[in-house]
Design a protein around this motif. Structure first.
Motif, mmCIF file in Angstrom:
data_model
loop_
_atom_site.group_PDB
_atom_site.id
_atom_site.type_symbol
_atom_site.label_atom_id
_atom_site.label_comp_id
_atom_site.label_asym_id
_atom_site.label_seq_id
_atom_site.Cartn_x
_atom_site.Cartn_y
_atom_site.Cartn_z
ATOM 1 N N TYR A 153 47.217 -48.923 128.974
ATOM 2 C CA TYR A 153 46.372 -48.009 128.700
ATOM 3 C C TYR A 153 44.893 -48.640 128.687
ATOM 4 O O TYR A 153 44.745 -49.341 127.642
ATOM 5 C CB TYR A 153 46.678 -47.154 127.468
ATOM 6 C CG TYR A 153 45.541 -46.087 127.273
ATOM 7 C CD1 TYR A 153 45.831 -44.801 128.011
ATOM 8 C CD2 TYR A 153 44.540 -46.036 126.403
ATOM 9 C CE1 TYR A 153 44.861 -43.802 127.661
ATOM 10 C CE2 TYR A 153 43.693 -44.989 126.186
ATOM 11 C CZ TYR A 153 43.855 -44.019 126.976
ATOM 12 O OH TYR A 153 42.854 -42.922 126.770
ATOM 13 N N GLY A 156 41.150 -44.754 129.490
ATOM 14 C CA GLY A 156 41.548 -43.188 129.768
ATOM 15 C C GLY A 156 42.539 -43.127 130.685
ATOM 16 O O GLY A 156 42.904 -42.219 131.435
ATOM 17 N N ASP A 184 49.879 -38.599 133.433
ATOM 18 C CA ASP A 184 48.878 -37.563 133.350
ATOM 19 C C ASP A 184 48.723 -36.921 131.937
ATOM 20 O O ASP A 184 47.527 -36.759 131.495
ATOM 21 C CB ASP A 184 49.082 -36.442 134.396
ATOM 22 C CG ASP A 184 48.888 -36.880 135.731
ATOM 23 O OD1 ASP A 184 48.200 -37.717 136.116
ATOM 24 O OD2 ASP A 184 49.674 -36.321 136.780
ATOM 25 N N GLU A 185 49.838 -36.851 131.182
ATOM 26 C CA GLU A 185 49.632 -36.130 130.083
ATOM 27 C C GLU A 185 49.346 -37.026 128.964
ATOM 28 O O GLU A 185 48.574 -36.446 128.070
ATOM 29 C CB GLU A 185 51.024 -35.400 129.713
ATOM 30 C CG GLU A 185 51.294 -34.404 130.886
ATOM 31 C CD GLU A 185 50.660 -32.990 130.776
ATOM 32 O OE1 GLU A 185 49.726 -33.024 129.858
ATOM 33 O OE2 GLU A 185 50.846 -32.193 131.416
ATOM 34 N N PRO A 187 47.068 -39.885 128.576
ATOM 35 C CA PRO A 187 45.903 -39.919 128.493
ATOM 36 C C PRO A 187 45.081 -38.490 128.205
ATOM 37 O O PRO A 187 44.168 -38.669 127.636
ATOM 38 C CB PRO A 187 45.358 -40.355 130.090
ATOM 39 C CG PRO A 187 46.471 -40.961 130.757
ATOM 40 C CD PRO A 187 47.702 -40.110 130.134
ATOM 41 N N ARG A 188 45.585 -37.506 128.611
ATOM 42 C CA ARG A 188 44.789 -36.084 128.367
ATOM 43 C C ARG A 188 44.959 -35.726 126.787
ATOM 44 O O ARG A 188 43.765 -35.474 126.231
ATOM 45 C CB ARG A 188 45.568 -35.143 129.213
ATOM 46 C CG ARG A 188 44.804 -33.824 128.863
ATOM 47 C CD ARG A 188 45.118 -32.554 129.934
ATOM 48 N NE ARG A 188 46.606 -32.156 129.894
ATOM 49 C CZ ARG A 188 46.859 -31.038 129.268
ATOM 50 N NH1 ARG A 188 45.874 -30.524 128.476
ATOM 51 N NH2 ARG A 188 48.055 -30.651 129.054
ATOM 52 N N PHE A 189 46.097 -36.173 126.410
ATOM 53 C CA PHE A 189 46.195 -35.777 124.934
ATOM 54 C C PHE A 189 45.554 -36.761 124.080
ATOM 55 O O PHE A 189 45.453 -36.868 122.796
ATOM 56 C CB PHE A 189 47.829 -35.703 124.559
ATOM 57 C CG PHE A 189 48.038 -34.183 124.840
ATOM 58 C CD1 PHE A 189 47.795 -33.086 124.211
ATOM 59 C CD2 PHE A 189 48.726 -33.939 126.074
ATOM 60 C CE1 PHE A 189 48.244 -31.853 124.569
ATOM 61 C CE2 PHE A 189 49.180 -32.698 126.522
ATOM 62 C CZ PHE A 189 48.781 -31.507 125.765
ATOM 63 N N GLN A 191 42.809 -38.478 124.866
ATOM 64 C CA GLN A 191 41.456 -37.987 124.872
ATOM 65 C C GLN A 191 41.228 -36.771 123.947
ATOM 66 O O GLN A 191 40.269 -36.691 123.217
ATOM 67 C CB GLN A 191 41.110 -37.685 126.218
ATOM 68 C CG GLN A 191 39.490 -37.051 126.401
ATOM 69 C CD GLN A 191 38.702 -38.397 125.968
ATOM 70 O OE1 GLN A 191 38.934 -39.460 126.031
ATOM 71 N NE2 GLN A 191 37.490 -37.919 125.359
ATOM 72 N N MET A 192 42.208 -35.979 123.615
ATOM 73 C CA MET A 192 41.979 -34.748 122.781
ATOM 74 C C MET A 192 41.998 -34.977 121.507
ATOM 75 O O MET A 192 41.243 -34.659 120.607
ATOM 76 C CB MET A 192 43.297 -33.691 123.053
ATOM 77 C CG MET A 192 43.213 -32.571 122.255
ATOM 78 S SD MET A 192 44.606 -31.365 121.958
ATOM 79 C CE MET A 192 44.566 -30.819 124.029
ATOM 80 N N ALA A 201 46.051 -32.694 118.416
ATOM 81 C CA ALA A 201 46.442 -33.238 119.643
ATOM 82 C C ALA A 201 48.051 -33.517 119.384
ATOM 83 O O ALA A 201 48.609 -32.980 120.430
ATOM 84 C CB ALA A 201 45.761 -34.475 119.937
ATOM 85 N N PHE A 205 50.597 -31.588 121.965
ATOM 86 C CA PHE A 205 51.290 -32.317 122.729
ATOM 87 C C PHE A 205 52.870 -31.721 122.591
ATOM 88 O O PHE A 205 53.558 -31.702 123.601
ATOM 89 C CB PHE A 205 51.211 -33.629 122.583
ATOM 90 C CG PHE A 205 51.871 -34.784 123.409
ATOM 91 C CD1 PHE A 205 51.688 -34.690 124.688
ATOM 92 C CD2 PHE A 205 53.256 -35.304 122.888
ATOM 93 C CE1 PHE A 205 52.385 -35.543 125.645
ATOM 94 C CE2 PHE A 205 53.782 -36.204 123.852
ATOM 95 C CZ PHE A 205 53.581 -36.111 125.251
ATOM 96 N N ARG A 208 53.269 -28.752 124.370
ATOM 97 C CA ARG A 208 53.431 -29.009 125.690
ATOM 98 C C ARG A 208 54.623 -29.474 126.263
ATOM 99 O O ARG A 208 55.312 -29.019 127.572
ATOM 100 C CB ARG A 208 52.322 -29.796 126.186
ATOM 101 C CG ARG A 208 52.276 -30.351 127.663
ATOM 102 C CD ARG A 208 51.874 -29.142 128.546
ATOM 103 N NE ARG A 208 51.636 -29.636 129.971
ATOM 104 C CZ ARG A 208 52.841 -29.529 130.541
ATOM 105 N NH1 ARG A 208 53.840 -28.748 130.504
ATOM 106 N NH2 ARG A 208 52.813 -29.769 131.916
#
Length: 215
Positions: A153, A156, A184-185, A187-189, A191-192, A201, A205, A208
């Motif tokens: 990682y 982002g 995809d998921e 990095p999105r969480f 960042q959240m 977050a 998650f 989700r």
């Protein structure tokens, strides 16, 4: 020739120092001198030793991603054993590495109650996590130790590396979580968590993942 003691070397957070022509016995001695309770990470391959000290933001991302992995394992009903930043090494391969985090999943039963890992008889972890990895040395060490899957990682972006034969191949999907879009998921969480808080977050998650399973 000038000889320095390890205690004379200071590595600032976010930096690394590389030592060449380090023998296996010297590597083992350095590990003992560094001790188990420290903030640095090491990677060793064929005489090249890298000592790194992570930044605080590195540590936060590491913890968050580790928590997200645990939620995936939990919700997908997969058994696992965490080994954190354990030192994994094999003298016959002249390789050693300390991941930011790692998990035994397929081989979790073999790790229950284990306090010492011997990769000459024990399997490597099924999944290793690395944050802000820029060093080729680490991937080379993982390759020598035959770790099946590595997540890297950085900035982002989640990079998934799967071991095929003796080399790592970048993949769009995880072999462990093949039915969930972790690339995809995750990095999105992460960042959240950085913007709205870790608690929100983590809860979002888990929701989700459950929605994905039920869809």
């Amino acid at each position: 020739m000038v000889t320095l003691q390890l205690k004379q070397i200071r590595v600032p957070p976010g930096d690394r120092v590389i030592l060449e022509d380090i023998s296996w016995q010297e590597f083992e001695t350095i590990l003992i001198e560094l001790g188990e309770h420290r903030g640095s990470r090491v990677a060793y391959t064929q005489g090249l030793l890298e000592i790194m000290v992570p930044l605080p933001e590195h540590e936060k991302a590491k913890v968050i991603i580790g928590d997200l992995v645990k939620i995936l394992l939990d919700e997908l009903d997969l058994d696992w054993e965490p080994l954190g930043s354990t030192t994994f090494k094999r003298e016959d391969m002249a390789a050693g590495v300390e991941p930011d985090d790692c998990f035994y999943i397929q081989n979790y039963k073999l790790m229950i109650g284990k306090e010492r890992i011997d990769l000459s008889v024990d399997p490597p972890p099924d999944l290793a996590l690395e944050i802000d990895v820029t060093s080729k040395t680490k991937l080379t060490a993982y390759q020598a130790l035959q770790v099946p899957e590595i997540w890297r990682y950085e900035d982002g972006v989640l990079e998934i590396n799967l071991l095929q034969g003796d080399v790592y191949i970048k993949s769009e999907t995880s072999s462990i979580f093949s039915n969930f879009p972790v690339k995809d998921e995750i990095p999105r969480f992460v960042q959240m968590a950085m913007t709205t808080g870790t608690t929100l977050a983590i809860k979002a998650f888990r929701k989700r993942v459950r929605e994905y399973i039920e869809s």
